[in-house]
Design an enzyme around this catalytic site. Structure first.
Site, PDB file in Angstrom:
ATOM      1  N   GLU A 285       0.844  -1.215   0.067  1.00  0.00           N
ATOM      2  CA  GLU A 285       0.126  -0.216  -0.197  1.00  0.00           C
ATOM      3  C   GLU A 285       0.763   1.222   0.008  1.00  0.00           C
ATOM      4  OE1 GLU A 285      -1.981   0.176   3.716  1.00  0.00           O
ATOM      5  OE2 GLU A 285      -3.559   1.631   3.188  1.00  0.00           O
TER       6      GLU A 285
ATOM      7  N   LYS B 155      -9.474   2.393  -1.849  1.00  0.00           N
ATOM      8  CA  LYS B 155      -9.818   1.458  -0.715  1.00  0.00           C
ATOM      9  C   LYS B 155     -10.975   2.117   0.105  1.00  0.00           C
ATOM     10  CE  LYS B 155      -6.988   0.755   3.674  1.00  0.00           C
ATOM     11  NZ  LYS B 155      -5.713   1.300   4.422  1.00  0.00           N
TER      12      LYS B 155
ATOM     13  N   CYS C  15      -5.145  -3.274   2.419  1.00  0.00           N
ATOM     14  CA  CYS C  15      -4.706  -3.490   4.018  1.00  0.00           C
ATOM     15  C   CYS C  15      -6.022  -3.777   4.646  1.00  0.00           C
ATOM     16  CB  CYS C  15      -3.904  -2.178   4.155  1.00  0.00           C
ATOM     17  SG  CYS C  15      -3.074  -2.548   5.928  1.00  0.00           S
TER      18      CYS C  15
HETATM   19  C1  ACM Z   1      -3.886  -0.198   7.213  1.00  0.00           C
HETATM   20  O1  ACM Z   1      -5.133  -0.121   6.818  1.00  0.00           O
HETATM   21  N1  ACM Z   1      -2.925   0.628   6.545  1.00  0.00           N
HETATM   22  C2  ACM Z   1      -3.689  -0.675   8.536  1.00  0.00           C
END
Ligand code: ACM
Length: 262
Positions: free
Chosen positions: A38, A109, A142
């Site tokens: 990420e 995301k 993530c």
């Molecule tokens: C995250 O979503 N970077 C912990």
């Protein structure tokens, strides 16, 4: 087919350095799919929205996507990579998919973690799966792992492999991905970063490494160290993700009893 990840320490704010690191590391590697962490090109701990904006890029025409597209074409590799995306004044924590013919698509995301909510807009793409010659690739980023609906939606949409760029801080995800993969019968490639960041007057964040490739049976095919740079590639039989029969009586998707689910 071969899948892999590159676990390393991005240098905050130094996109050129981070891109070069990836290009150098990938130069001698043979793989069909490479997953990067990420926000691999920017680093993670922003201190203001302006800073996040100044490091964000257009996803299709930005330097990072252009460089990854070239790498994809040269090495005939599909790449999934986390990038701070700038689109129509909004900043997203996104992942780009490139392939041998260049840019393929973007995922933004859905579930933002902690202070990400200060810098980024919530993703509006929904969970997407791309059919490619190497298999059906779905993407989550993530903290999306924490919401089982993310992986479930990708599996229901036909994902064989979940590419999972990450900057994990909490310790639970590598073990949880075993369950995410068993309950959806999919492969997952979780590409995490290592190292720590402490910017401005913020608390120190230490990233747990432990990037992982997990099979549809929940086997940990490879788990990286917690603190070392590693580029790992392994062979998988992608068709294993298409068999949703658990035994002669149970089918993972047909047995879902949706009338009892919210
Ligand atoms: C995250 O979503 N970077 C912990």
């Amino acid at each position: 087919m071969k899948v892999g990840y590159y676990q390393f320490t991005p240098k905050f704010g130094d996109i050129k350095h981070n891109l070069k690191k990836v290009l150098d590391a990938a130069a001698s590697v043979e793989t069909d799919l490479l997953v990067l962490p990420e926000l691999f090109n920017t680093g993670y701990q922003f201190t203001s929205k302006e800073e996040a904006k100044s490091l964000s890029e257009k996803i299709q025409s930005g330097d990072t996507t252009n460089a990854l597209s070239k790498l994809s074409a040269k090495k005939k590799v599909y790449i999934v990579a986390g990038i701070a995306e700038n689109s129509e004044g909004k900043i997203y924590n996104s992942a780009v998919l490139t392939g041998p013919d260049g840019f393929i698509g973007v995922y933004r995301k859905t579930h933002l973690f902690y202070e990400e909510k200060l810098w980024f807009s919530s993703g509006d793409t929904g969970f997407k799966v791309w059919q490619t010659p190497i298999g059906n690739i779905g993407i989550m980023i993530c903290f999306d792992w924490f919401f089982p609906e993310s992986a479930r939606t990708l599996a229901l949409r036909g994902a064989d492999i979940i590419a999972h760029p990450s900057n994990l801080i909490l310790p639970h995800c590598p073990d949880a991905m075993v369950t995410r993969c068993i309950e959806n019968r999919v492969f997952a490639v979780t590409a995490n970063r290592i190292g720590s960041e402490q910017r401005g007057d913020k608390e120190k964040l230490t990233f747990i490494g432990k990037s992982q490739i997990t099979s549809p049976m929940g086997e940990i095919l490879y788990r990286a160290s917690g603190d070392k740079e590693e580029l790992t590639v392994i062979e998988i039989a992608v068709e294993k993700a298409r068999d949703k029969n658990l035994n002669a009586f149970n089918d993972l998707f047909n047995d879902r009893n949706k009338e009892f689910y919210e």
